[in-house]
Every structure is written in C-alpha cells, then in structure tokens.
Motif scaffolding. Structure first.
Motif, PDB file in Angstrom:
ATOM      1  N   THR A  15       0.852  -1.194   0.000  1.00 52.33           N
ATOM      2  CA  THR A  15       0.000   0.000   0.000  1.00 52.33           C
ATOM      3  C   THR A  15       0.887   1.243   0.000  1.00 52.33           C
ATOM      4  O   THR A  15       2.098   1.135   0.238  1.00 52.33           O
ATOM      5  N   PRO A  16       0.317   2.414  -0.270  1.00 55.81           N
ATOM      6  CA  PRO A  16       1.149   3.621  -0.309  1.00 55.81           C
ATOM      7  C   PRO A  16       1.939   3.826   0.982  1.00 55.81           C
ATOM      8  O   PRO A  16       1.415   3.647   2.083  1.00 55.81           O
ATOM      9  N   ILE A  17       3.204   4.192   0.836  1.00 55.36           N
ATOM     10  CA  ILE A  17       4.061   4.510   1.982  1.00 55.36           C
ATOM     11  C   ILE A  17       3.933   6.004   2.240  1.00 55.36           C
ATOM     12  O   ILE A  17       4.155   6.816   1.333  1.00 55.36           O
ATOM     13  N   ILE A  18       3.561   6.367   3.462  1.00 56.78           N
ATOM     14  CA  ILE A  18       3.314   7.769   3.795  1.00 56.78           C
ATOM     15  C   ILE A  18       4.103   8.132   5.046  1.00 56.78           C
ATOM     16  O   ILE A  18       3.991   7.478   6.080  1.00 56.78           O
ATOM     17  N   PHE A  19       4.925   9.184   4.944  1.00 57.32           N
ATOM     18  CA  PHE A  19       5.652   9.657   6.128  1.00 57.32           C
ATOM     19  C   PHE A  19       5.699  11.171   6.137  1.00 57.32           C
ATOM     20  O   PHE A  19       5.391  11.829   5.138  1.00 57.32           O
ATOM     21  N   ARG A  20       6.095  11.719   7.282  1.00 60.17           N
ATOM     22  CA  ARG A  20       6.212  13.163   7.448  1.00 60.17           C
ATOM     23  C   ARG A  20       7.534  13.518   8.123  1.00 60.17           C
ATOM     24  O   ARG A  20       8.039  12.746   8.943  1.00 60.17           O
ATOM     25  N   ALA A  21       8.051  14.676   7.770  1.00 60.58           N
ATOM     26  CA  ALA A  21       9.294  15.178   8.362  1.00 60.58           C
ATOM     27  C   ALA A  21       9.061  16.582   8.896  1.00 60.58           C
ATOM     28  O   ALA A  21       8.493  17.432   8.202  1.00 60.58           O
ATOM     29  N   ALA A  22       9.501  16.806  10.124  1.00 60.84           N
ATOM     30  CA  ALA A  22       9.410  18.140  10.724  1.00 60.84           C
ATOM     31  C   ALA A  22      10.685  18.907  10.423  1.00 60.84           C
ATOM     32  O   ALA A  22      11.794  18.430  10.697  1.00 60.84           O
ATOM     33  N   VAL A  23      10.539  20.089   9.841  1.00 57.91           N
ATOM     34  CA  VAL A  23      11.676  20.915   9.435  1.00 57.91           C
ATOM     35  C   VAL A  23      11.741  22.154  10.331  1.00 57.91           C
ATOM     36  O   VAL A  23      10.752  22.873  10.478  1.00 57.91           O
ATOM     37  N   LYS A  24      12.900  22.391  10.912  1.00 52.27           N
ATOM     38  CA  LYS A  24      13.043  23.499  11.849  1.00 52.27           C
ATOM     39  C   LYS A  24      13.082  24.846  11.121  1.00 52.27           C
ATOM     40  O   LYS A  24      13.351  24.911   9.909  1.00 52.27           O
ATOM     41  N   PRO A  25      12.837  25.939  11.851  1.00 50.12           N
ATOM     42  CA  PRO A  25      12.982  27.273  11.252  1.00 50.12           C
ATOM     43  C   PRO A  25      14.443  27.520  10.859  1.00 50.12           C
ATOM     44  O   PRO A  25      15.365  26.986  11.490  1.00 50.12           O
ATOM     45  N   THR A  26      14.653  28.309   9.838  1.00 47.89           N
ATOM     46  CA  THR A  26      16.008  28.690   9.445  1.00 47.89           C
ATOM     47  C   THR A  26      16.720  29.330  10.640  1.00 47.89           C
ATOM     48  O   THR A  26      16.225  30.311  11.196  1.00 47.89           O
ATOM     49  N   PRO A  27      17.875  28.809  11.061  1.00 45.37           N
ATOM     50  CA  PRO A  27      18.536  29.366  12.246  1.00 45.37           C
ATOM     51  C   PRO A  27      19.167  30.733  12.031  1.00 45.37           C
ATOM     52  O   PRO A  27      19.345  31.497  12.982  1.00 45.37           O
ATOM     53  N   SER A  28      19.522  31.066  10.788  1.00 45.64           N
ATOM     54  CA  SER A  28      20.134  32.374  10.511  1.00 45.64           C
ATOM     55  C   SER A  28      19.045  33.429  10.383  1.00 45.64           C
ATOM     56  O   SER A  28      18.324  33.483   9.383  1.00 45.64           O
ATOM     57  N   ILE A  29      18.903  34.250  11.424  1.00 50.17           N
ATOM     58  CA  ILE A  29      17.896  35.311  11.424  1.00 50.17           C
ATOM     59  C   ILE A  29      18.561  36.636  11.802  1.00 50.17           C
ATOM     60  O   ILE A  29      19.609  36.656  12.449  1.00 50.17           O
ATOM     61  N   SER A  30      17.926  37.735  11.401  1.00 48.75           N
ATOM     62  CA  SER A  30      18.516  39.051  11.655  1.00 48.75           C
ATOM     63  C   SER A  30      18.173  39.590  13.050  1.00 48.75           C
ATOM     64  O   SER A  30      18.755  40.579  13.479  1.00 48.75           O
ATOM     65  N   ARG A  31      17.242  38.947  13.726  1.00 53.76           N
ATOM     66  CA  ARG A  31      16.907  39.398  15.080  1.00 53.76           C
ATOM     67  C   ARG A  31      18.100  39.171  16.006  1.00 53.76           C
ATOM     68  O   ARG A  31      18.844  38.182  15.862  1.00 53.76           O
ATOM     69  N   PRO A  32      18.323  40.027  16.989  1.00 56.15           N
ATOM     70  CA  PRO A  32      19.434  39.841  17.932  1.00 56.15           C
ATOM     71  C   PRO A  32      19.287  38.532  18.701  1.00 56.15           C
ATOM     72  O   PRO A  32      18.187  38.178  19.149  1.00 56.15           O
ATOM     73  N   GLN A  33      20.394  37.798  18.823  1.00 59.88           N
ATOM     74  CA  GLN A  33      20.412  36.528  19.546  1.00 59.88           C
ATOM     75  C   GLN A  33      21.631  36.469  20.466  1.00 59.88           C
ATOM     76  O   GLN A  33      22.665  37.063  20.170  1.00 59.88           O
TER      77      GLN A  33
END
Length: 359
Positions: free
Chosen positions: A289-307
């Motif tokens: 039967t169809p193989i179905i999966f999901r992947a969680a992708v994080k936010p881009t870590p390089s942001i212009s906000r102060p860290q």
C-alpha cells in the motif's frame, strides 16, 4: 571526514562546500542502459535552486549540472557517475564575522569541538548547498523508480501554524511554498511576510507519499525500510522529526483502532488493506500500500533578530546574522526529501533483486 556516503548497492558520495569551487556527487551501482543526460537531471536541481521567490535566499546560482563520467551515447555504462555543479555566486565576506563566534542553531560549535577547525563560509559541509549532490543522485534514482512504476511525491503539509486542509497535487508546483492547498498557501504567505518583517523565520512539515512499491521490500531487523527512510530523512540538516503512517498518534490509539484489516482487492484479487495506519510498512517490509511519512523541518537558524551566543574566547555576546538566508527551508527541502526517499527505495529494491529473481 567520514559519513559522506549513503547506500549499499546504489551508493552515493557527495563532496564540496557551500563557498568552495564546486558541489557534486559520485553515484556507484547504477545499472547500465538507463537514458541519462544533463537535461534530464537539471529540472530536479532547478526545483531546489535558490532565488525562486521572496521566500528563498536571494543568492543567484544557475546550479547547472555537468556529468563527468559514467554516461556514453546518452546512457549509463554501469560505471561510477560523477556529477558536478560549480559555485558561481559566493559572497564569503558575508561570513567573515562569524569566524569568531558560534551561531545559535548552527553546527559551528560542534564542528570546532570535533575537528578543532571549521569552514565558516556558509557552514561548509553542513550548508544546505550540500544537498545539490543528493538531488542530482536522487534524480537518477527517481528515473529508475519511474521505469518500475513507482512514484514519489512530497509537499509542504504545513508552514508554521498553517495546515493544508485540501489536497490538490496539481497545486504543489504552482506556488512557491509547494503547498497542495491554495487557500493554505495564501494564509502561509501572509504568515511568512510577518515573520520576515520581524527578522524571524519559520518551520513546517513535509509529507511524502510513495506509490507503486510492491510488497516485500525491506528487511525485518536492522535494515527495516522505515528505519532506513528515517535515517535518510534525518540526514537532511534541517529535519528534527520523522513519523510514518499515523506516527505519534498511535500512542493514543487502541489496537483495534490501529490495526489495518487485510482484505481482497475486488479489482484485481490481490491482498490489500482497508486502512493504512501503518503507512505502508509492517515489520520493516513494504506491504504494497502507499508509503506515507512526514518530516518536521526546523525554522532557518540564521535570522537578523538579535540573539545571544558566545565566541571562541568564551565571552557572551549578542549577534545579528548577516548574509543571504531563506526565511523558511521547507519549500526547497521538498525535492531533497524526495531525493533521499528515491535513493533509499532504489537501494532496497536492488538489494532485493540480489536475493530473488522474482521481483
């Protein structure tokens, strides 16, 4: 550096850095006689290329692929296939400042601890440009799978809190976020514009559906098909979660709810299932039967906000990341997920062919 190769029979090795001269891959184990050319591979690379929309890095790269070996008169020869893409638009000066500190969410600190040295230009080997080699190799795997009647389709199921409610697969390549729901895309677009105005980024979930895989592919212990898919998808730098079928939802289900009943398909008399909570794999082996999966992708870590971070002198500092970065990784990661899926599947199928002549 170890760990740049993937696969057993259909084996790939990627090479190159984000700001080096070139990025590429060597593919070994591809059967002879497959029609192959740069024009067949280029569309796959175009789908992951930068600069496609306001939601991807403005770095301008043609990502033109060149086949250096393994192809003669338009067909594979059965020998190693080497492919390369020259980097044309590096701006390494954008990264000179980060040589002295560790970017939050990046592997800078880990590289320093492991090697005592790192290529700080765009992350070096841990850059998203490393995936060029994967996608080029995945294109070959996809062409082989299609010749067997197997298709792999991935898309953005959600962007931040915006989740697709309808699924029109013709929409996937019609919008820059690769969402199969036009209404969800409109909402996600507004959400990302808001994130960008705040100097922030967003994550999301990629879902992948594989159709046409016959029952019996995979192994029951350490080489489970779902385990190898998980390893392949987790090898993509931005992925932080993986689930197959109903995934984590099974923890709240009863056995009577989670079990998929086997039935006879009235159209062809074959064995199939009335539901697919398992996601197409049982005991590490495909069930047809169809193989179905999901992947969680994080936010881009390089942001212009102060860290907050620290530098190599162990001083606490505040930084704002400069350079050209995607406000969201998900859309450009979709073809990478497809590539790693194709590579895993073709390797498993070729391993099966080595065991039986009946496939």
């Amino acid at each position: 550096m170890a760990g740049s190769s993937f696969g057993t029979i259909f084996r790939i090795t990627t090479f190159g850095e984000s700001h080096g001269k070139a990025i590429g891959v060597t593919v070994d184990g591809c059967p002879a006689g497959l029609p192959l050319s740069e024009s067949l591979i280029q569309p796959y690379l175009d789908r992951r290329a930068p600069g496609q929309s306001k939601f991807s890095t403005p770095r301008k790269e043609g990502d033109a692929v060149e086949i250096l070996s393994g192809v003669f008169e338009g067909k594979t020869t059965g020998t190693p296939i080497m492919m390369m893409v020259h980097n044309q638009n590096q701006q390494s000066k954008d990264y000179s400042e980060i040589a002295s500190y560790y970017r939050p969410g990046h592997a800078d600190y880990c590289f320093d601890q492991k090697y005592g040295f790192r290529d700080y230009r765009g992350g070096g080997r841990s850059s998203g440009r490393e995936t060029i080699g994967r996608v080029a190799a995945g294109a070959i795997a996809d062409l082989l799978l299609k010749s067997m009647g197997i298709t792999v389709t991935a898309y953005a199921k959600s962007i931040g809190p915006i989740i697709c409610e309808t699924y029109d697969f013709s929409q996937i390549e019609q919008n820059p976020l690769r969402m199969p729901d036009a209404n969800a895309f409109s909402k996600a677009e507004d959400y990302l514009v808001e994130c960008m105005e705040k100097g922030d980024s967003a994550g999301g979930i990629i879902e992948c559906i594989i159709r046409g895989v016959p029952a019996g592919i995979g192994d029951p212990v350490f080489e489970k098909l779902d385990a190898n898919l998980a390893k392949a998808i987790f090898s993509i730098g931005a992925v932080k979660g993986f689930e197959i079928g109903d995934g984590f939802a099974v923890a709240n289900m009863l056995g009577s709810e989670n079990n998929d009943a086997f039935v006879i398909d009235p159209q062809n008399g074959s064995v199939t299932k009335s539901t697919n909570h398992a996601g197409g794999i049982l005991g590490g082996i495909s069930d047809g039967t169809p193989i179905i999966f999901r992947a969680a992708v994080k936010p881009t870590p390089s942001i212009s906000r102060p860290q907050q971070t620290v530098n190599r002198d162990h001083e606490e500092i505040t930084v704002s990341i400069k350079g050209r970065h995607d406000p969201i990784i998900v859309p450009r990661a979709v073809p990478v997920v497809e590539a790693m899926t194709c590579l895993t599947l073709i390797d498993a199928i070729l391993l099966q062919k080595a065991l039986t002549a009946d496939l």
